[in-house]
Design a protein around this motif. Structure first.
Motif, PDB file in Angstrom:
ATOM      1  N   ALA A  38      11.784 -13.367   0.577  1.00  0.00           N
ATOM      2  CA  ALA A  38      12.332 -12.602   1.697  1.00  0.00           C
ATOM      3  C   ALA A  38      11.561 -11.302   1.890  1.00  0.00           C
ATOM      4  O   ALA A  38      11.281 -10.884   3.013  1.00  0.00           O
ATOM      5  CB  ALA A  38      13.816 -12.320   1.468  1.00  0.00           C
ATOM      6  N   ALA A  39      11.198 -10.655   0.767  1.00  0.00           N
ATOM      7  CA  ALA A  39      10.435  -9.405   0.864  1.00  0.00           C
ATOM      8  C   ALA A  39       9.059  -9.655   1.469  1.00  0.00           C
ATOM      9  O   ALA A  39       8.574  -8.879   2.299  1.00  0.00           O
ATOM     10  CB  ALA A  39      10.303  -8.763  -0.519  1.00  0.00           C
ATOM     11  N   ARG A  90       7.555  -8.147   4.994  1.00  0.00           N
ATOM     12  CA  ARG A  90       6.284  -7.423   5.125  1.00  0.00           C
ATOM     13  C   ARG A  90       5.399  -8.077   6.186  1.00  0.00           C
ATOM     14  O   ARG A  90       4.754  -7.393   6.989  1.00  0.00           O
ATOM     15  CB  ARG A  90       5.559  -7.389   3.781  1.00  0.00           C
ATOM     16  CG  ARG A  90       6.211  -6.485   2.745  1.00  0.00           C
ATOM     17  CD  ARG A  90       5.287  -6.261   1.558  1.00  0.00           C
ATOM     18  NE  ARG A  90       5.026  -7.498   0.833  1.00  0.00           N
ATOM     19  CZ  ARG A  90       5.763  -7.953  -0.169  1.00  0.00           C
ATOM     20  NH1 ARG A  90       6.821  -7.254  -0.568  1.00  0.00           N
ATOM     21  NH2 ARG A  90       5.461  -9.072  -0.791  1.00  0.00           N
ATOM     22  N   ALA A  91       5.392  -9.432   6.207  1.00  0.00           N
ATOM     23  CA  ALA A  91       4.583 -10.127   7.209  1.00  0.00           C
ATOM     24  C   ALA A  91       5.095  -9.853   8.615  1.00  0.00           C
ATOM     25  O   ALA A  91       4.324  -9.650   9.556  1.00  0.00           O
ATOM     26  CB  ALA A  91       4.589 -11.634   6.923  1.00  0.00           C
ATOM     27  N   ALA A  92       6.435  -9.838   8.763  1.00  0.00           N
ATOM     28  CA  ALA A  92       7.012  -9.573  10.081  1.00  0.00           C
ATOM     29  C   ALA A  92       6.687  -8.156  10.553  1.00  0.00           C
ATOM     30  O   ALA A  92       6.374  -7.933  11.727  1.00  0.00           O
ATOM     31  CB  ALA A  92       8.526  -9.778  10.033  1.00  0.00           C
ATOM     32  N   GLU A  93       6.745  -7.194   9.646  1.00  0.00           N
ATOM     33  CA  GLU A  93       6.433  -5.814  10.011  1.00  0.00           C
ATOM     34  C   GLU A  93       4.965  -5.675  10.419  1.00  0.00           C
ATOM     35  O   GLU A  93       4.642  -4.964  11.368  1.00  0.00           O
ATOM     36  CB  GLU A  93       6.758  -4.886   8.838  1.00  0.00           C
ATOM     37  CG  GLU A  93       8.253  -4.764   8.555  1.00  0.00           C
ATOM     38  CD  GLU A  93       8.537  -3.945   7.312  1.00  0.00           C
ATOM     39  OE1 GLU A  93       7.559  -3.590   6.604  1.00  0.00           O
ATOM     40  OE2 GLU A  93       9.721  -3.667   7.046  1.00  0.00           O
ATOM     41  N   GLN A  94       4.067  -6.374   9.686  1.00  0.00           N
ATOM     42  CA  GLN A  94       2.648  -6.310  10.035  1.00  0.00           C
ATOM     43  C   GLN A  94       2.396  -6.936  11.398  1.00  0.00           C
ATOM     44  O   GLN A  94       1.638  -6.404  12.219  1.00  0.00           O
ATOM     45  CB  GLN A  94       1.826  -7.027   8.958  1.00  0.00           C
ATOM     46  CG  GLN A  94       0.319  -6.974   9.217  1.00  0.00           C
ATOM     47  CD  GLN A  94      -0.478  -7.623   8.105  1.00  0.00           C
ATOM     48  OE1 GLN A  94       0.086  -8.073   7.113  1.00  0.00           O
ATOM     49  NE2 GLN A  94      -1.784  -7.671   8.270  1.00  0.00           N
ATOM     50  N   ALA A  95       3.064  -8.096  11.645  1.00  0.00           N
ATOM     51  CA  ALA A  95       2.895  -8.752  12.948  1.00  0.00           C
ATOM     52  C   ALA A  95       3.409  -7.860  14.070  1.00  0.00           C
ATOM     53  O   ALA A  95       2.807  -7.778  15.149  1.00  0.00           O
ATOM     54  CB  ALA A  95       3.631 -10.098  12.949  1.00  0.00           C
ATOM     55  N   ALA A  96       4.548  -7.194  13.829  1.00  0.00           N
ATOM     56  CA  ALA A  96       5.090  -6.306  14.859  1.00  0.00           C
ATOM     57  C   ALA A  96       4.145  -5.140  15.138  1.00  0.00           C
ATOM     58  O   ALA A  96       3.948  -4.739  16.292  1.00  0.00           O
ATOM     59  CB  ALA A  96       6.455  -5.782  14.414  1.00  0.00           C
ATOM     60  N   ALA A  97       3.526  -4.596  14.073  1.00  0.00           N
ATOM     61  CA  ALA A  97       2.581  -3.491  14.266  1.00  0.00           C
ATOM     62  C   ALA A  97       1.366  -3.951  15.064  1.00  0.00           C
ATOM     63  O   ALA A  97       0.884  -3.242  15.960  1.00  0.00           O
ATOM     64  CB  ALA A  97       2.150  -2.938  12.908  1.00  0.00           C
ATOM     65  N   GLU A  98       0.871  -5.146  14.761  1.00  0.00           N
ATOM     66  CA  GLU A  98      -0.272  -5.674  15.503  1.00  0.00           C
ATOM     67  C   GLU A  98       0.091  -5.923  16.965  1.00  0.00           C
ATOM     68  O   GLU A  98      -0.713  -5.671  17.868  1.00  0.00           O
ATOM     69  CB  GLU A  98      -0.751  -6.976  14.847  1.00  0.00           C
ATOM     70  CG  GLU A  98      -1.355  -6.764  13.465  1.00  0.00           C
ATOM     71  CD  GLU A  98      -1.711  -8.072  12.780  1.00  0.00           C
ATOM     72  OE1 GLU A  98      -1.346  -9.146  13.338  1.00  0.00           O
ATOM     73  OE2 GLU A  98      -2.338  -8.035  11.706  1.00  0.00           O
TER      74      GLU A  98
END
Length: 376
Positions: A209-210, A214-222
């Motif tokens: 889940a962690a 982290r992957a979701a946050e990176q995708a959102a930033a991109e």
């Protein structure tokens, strides 16, 4: 198995008083850690770790900071006299680990036929606090209770202990313990394995889940960066288009200035001159492309040297409505959505649409209603 109950005074005399000298320590959770493994390493129980760290569940995440060596609470203080008050989430196996004793011994001392326990009940967790068995009953030293009462000050304070122990002593005769009721060792081992597997599964789920977070946050930033870049690109495009439109408008005004008439010329000839060579483009306002209101704006500048608003609705609002239209007046249609140059005899010059183009046609050719004729 027959159980022999001792008096409260005897239990008190046989009970050892343990002391605690625990200092608080912090530990940063690492990958693979579980509450069960941390409890074993720090010599405490899962329930104590959860209570000290105010945890509602067994899930821990790498990077968490836990207190693993904390002072016992008031409820845990009873372990000093060989008893323990059950807390929510406790199991016999964990309690046995906490006091370094086989959980089956705890069941034997408390006359338990199953491993089911309830929060708030008091358990005997040390041999020193357990009721004596038949062998103890036959030992002369234990049966001489008066001698113990005469030489021990602890016996004189027995009433306070009696309140704490009474519930366990009184309940003991109510359960007839048999060897058949004891859970088998394989079953206990299976339960332990299942608990360990469950804890490991929860740990893996937490790590996954962690990682997903982290992957979701990176995708959102991109995504935000891409949207920002696109917005900047669109802004540059709009700026270039605005500059081009301004240049075209300046060219149109220069062309119109060469055809300026103060009203002495023929309105029809001026209208045809302004319309010549132009095509209909929505929003267009140049020497080669116009829409309806751009054509009338250019005409009025060429015919009378007057600057009127850019849109049809604004032009209608700026003019003076007349009941006797003359060549050179503007005629408006359908609530100011279209405008043409009236040249007399029911005719007009207008920029109608991409298919009809720019040219002369009857005023009645336009579908809808005529709002009126306006002069400037």
């Amino acid at each position: 198995m027959k159980k022999t109950l001792l008096s409260v005074a005897t239990v008190t005399a046989l009970t050892g008083i343990a002391s605690h000298n625990i200092s608080a320590a912090e530990y940063t959770v690492e990958s693979g850690d579980t509450l069960w493994s941390l409890a074993n390493e720090s010599g405490t129980s899962v329930s104590t770790l959860k209570e000290v760290n105010e945890l509602s569940g067994d899930l821990i995440v790498p990077g968490d900071v836990l207190e693993v060596d904390a002072e016992p609470s008031e409820e845990d203080a009873q372990e000093n006299d060989g008893t323990y008050v059950i807390k929510s989430g406790d199991t016999l196996f964990e309690i046995g680990q906490k006091f370094d004793v086989d959980y089956q011994k705890i069941m034997e001392w408390n006359n338990l036929s199953t491993d089911m326990i309830y929060a708030g009940k008091t358990l005997i967790v040390a041999a020193s606090a357990a009721p004596a068995n038949e062998t103890v009953e036959e030992a002369p030293a234990v049966q001489e209770a008066p001698a113990v009462e005469e030489q021990s000050e602890v016996v004189e304070e027995a009433p306070a202990v009696e309140e704490e122990q009474a519930e366990v002593v009184e309940e003991a005769p109510a359960v007839e313990e048999t060897e058949q009721d004891q859970p088998s060792a394989p079953a206990a081992a299976q339960n332990d394995n299942q608990a360990a597997e469950q804890a490991a599964a929860e740990q893996r789920a937490a790590e996954q889940a962690a990682a997903e977070q982290r992957a979701a946050e990176q995708a959102a930033a991109e995504q935000r960066a891409a949207e920002q870049a696109e917005a900047e690109r669109q802004e540059r495009i709009q700026q270039r288009e605005a500059e081009q439109a301004e240049a075209q408008e300046q060219q149109a005004q220069q062309a119109q200035s060469q055809q300026v008439s103060t009203g002495g010329g023929n309105a029809a000839s001026v209208a045809h001159s302004v319309a010549a060579g132009k095509s209909y483009v929505y929003g267009g306002n140049s020497a080669s492309a116009v829409d309806c209101s751009a054509l009338t704006q250019q005409f009025m500048q060429a015919y009378k040297g007057k600057s009127i608003p850019r849109t049809a609705a604004a032009q209608m609002a700026a003019g003076t409505q007349v009941s006797n239209p003359q060549p050179g007046d503007l005629v408006f249609f359908n609530g100011g959505s279209h405008v043409g140059i009236y040249i007399g005899n029911g005719q007009m010059v207008d920029a109608l649409n991409p298919s009809e183009g720019v040219g002369q046609r009857a005023v009645s050719y336009v579908n809808g209603t005529i709002d009126g004729y306006f002069r400037y």
